[in-house]
Scaffold this motif. Structure first.
Motif, mmCIF file in Angstrom:
data_model
loop_
_atom_site.group_PDB
_atom_site.id
_atom_site.type_symbol
_atom_site.label_atom_id
_atom_site.label_comp_id
_atom_site.label_asym_id
_atom_site.label_seq_id
_atom_site.Cartn_x
_atom_site.Cartn_y
_atom_site.Cartn_z
ATOM 1 N N SER A 39 0.728 -1.100 -0.036
ATOM 2 C CA SER A 39 0.013 0.259 -0.022
ATOM 3 C C SER A 39 0.823 1.340 0.067
ATOM 4 O O SER A 39 2.174 1.224 0.479
ATOM 5 C CB SER A 39 -0.871 0.024 1.118
ATOM 6 N N THR A 66 -3.173 -1.102 -1.808
ATOM 7 C CA THR A 66 -4.124 0.178 -1.960
ATOM 8 C C THR A 66 -3.304 1.605 -2.004
ATOM 9 O O THR A 66 -2.177 1.804 -1.455
ATOM 10 C CB THR A 66 -5.096 0.313 -0.897
ATOM 11 N N TYR A 86 -4.000 -1.202 -7.671
ATOM 12 C CA TYR A 86 -4.973 -2.373 -7.477
ATOM 13 C C TYR A 86 -6.141 -1.830 -7.074
ATOM 14 O O TYR A 86 -7.252 -2.083 -7.448
ATOM 15 C CB TYR A 86 -4.341 -3.469 -6.616
ATOM 16 N N ASN A 87 -6.005 -1.010 -5.740
ATOM 17 C CA ASN A 87 -7.285 -0.490 -5.143
ATOM 18 C C ASN A 87 -7.063 1.060 -5.061
ATOM 19 O O ASN A 87 -5.596 1.300 -4.787
ATOM 20 C CB ASN A 87 -7.342 -0.657 -3.804
ATOM 21 N N THR A 89 -8.157 4.533 -2.935
ATOM 22 C CA THR A 89 -9.122 4.989 -1.850
ATOM 23 C C THR A 89 -8.944 6.706 -1.923
ATOM 24 O O THR A 89 -7.762 6.913 -1.736
ATOM 25 C CB THR A 89 -8.664 4.398 -0.825
ATOM 26 N N ASN A 110 -8.869 -3.153 -9.164
ATOM 27 C CA ASN A 110 -9.897 -3.822 -8.346
ATOM 28 C C ASN A 110 -10.935 -2.718 -7.924
ATOM 29 O O ASN A 110 -11.756 -2.264 -8.903
ATOM 30 C CB ASN A 110 -9.314 -4.455 -7.221
ATOM 31 N N ASP A 111 -10.824 -2.189 -6.690
ATOM 32 C CA ASP A 111 -11.802 -1.347 -6.496
ATOM 33 C C ASP A 111 -11.382 0.332 -6.292
ATOM 34 O O ASP A 111 -10.237 0.524 -5.981
ATOM 35 C CB ASP A 111 -12.203 -1.749 -4.747
ATOM 36 N N SER A 113 -13.106 3.607 -4.222
ATOM 37 C CA SER A 113 -13.532 4.012 -3.093
ATOM 38 C C SER A 113 -13.382 5.468 -2.741
ATOM 39 O O SER A 113 -12.240 5.892 -2.571
ATOM 40 C CB SER A 113 -13.453 3.223 -1.894
ATOM 41 N N GLY A 135 -13.349 -4.760 -10.216
ATOM 42 C CA GLY A 135 -13.873 -4.610 -8.770
ATOM 43 C C GLY A 135 -15.007 -3.466 -8.737
ATOM 44 O O GLY A 135 -15.703 -3.339 -9.790
#
Length: 169
Positions: A39, A66, A86-87, A89, A110-111, A113, A135
């Motif tokens: 991360s 992330t 990957y993620n 946020t 992926n996600d 947020s 994601g």
């Protein structure tokens, strides 16, 4: 933890050795920054990507990690090269107002947020493309397709992946 972090050697690949925080600017001028599934937090500065930023190691696919953008001012993702994470946020519960302004292509494996905060976290696509490859896109605050709350003239959000990929908020 770094104040500012710069990667500037076209013939080198720099690999994170663990979870990393950059309090100021992250600049990839040349070469490759591999997150190696760790991360990365950009906590206040800008992220300029003119080299390669990749979430895996080498040519391996991303499987974890992330990138979190938080701070009290606008953090820009800019540069001539696309970044792959990957993620992603934007903000966290302790962030009063994190703003991410995209000025280059961003690929998320992926996600994505945009978290709830005590202020207003926002993600401005700035008429740039966003690719989410597997994601969810969860928005608990504000997402703009233009710069700030300006009208959109271009830009595409593409979501690909297995069944169950969704939009939420």
């Amino acid at each position: 933890t770094y104040n500012n972090l710069t990667v500037n050697n076209a013939s080198e690949s720099y690999v994170l050795g663990g979870t990393t925080t950059v309090s100021g600017d992250l600049t990839v001028s040349a070469g490759t920054l591999s997150l190696a599934d760790y991360s990365l937090t950009v906590a206040g500065g800008d992220w300029t990507n003119n080299g390669i930023t990749y979430c895996g190691t080498g040519n391996n696919a991303c499987t974890a990690g992330t990138v979190t953008v938080k701070g009290t001012s606008t953090t820009g993702i800019s540069g001539s090269a696309a970044a792959t994470v990957y993620n992603l946020t934007i903000g966290d519960a302790s962030t009063s107002s994190a703003i991410l302004l995209a000025t280059s292509l961003l690929t998320v494996g992926n996600d994505v947020s945009v978290t709830n905060s005590s202020g207003t976290n926002s993600f401005s696509l700035n008429a740039k493309d966003l690719s989410i490859q597997g994601g969810d896109f969860t928005n608990s605050e504000t997402v703009y397709c233009g710069s700030g709350n300006n009208t959109c003239a271009a830009g595409t959000v593409t979501m690909t992946g297995s069944s169950g990929t969704g939009l939420g908020g």
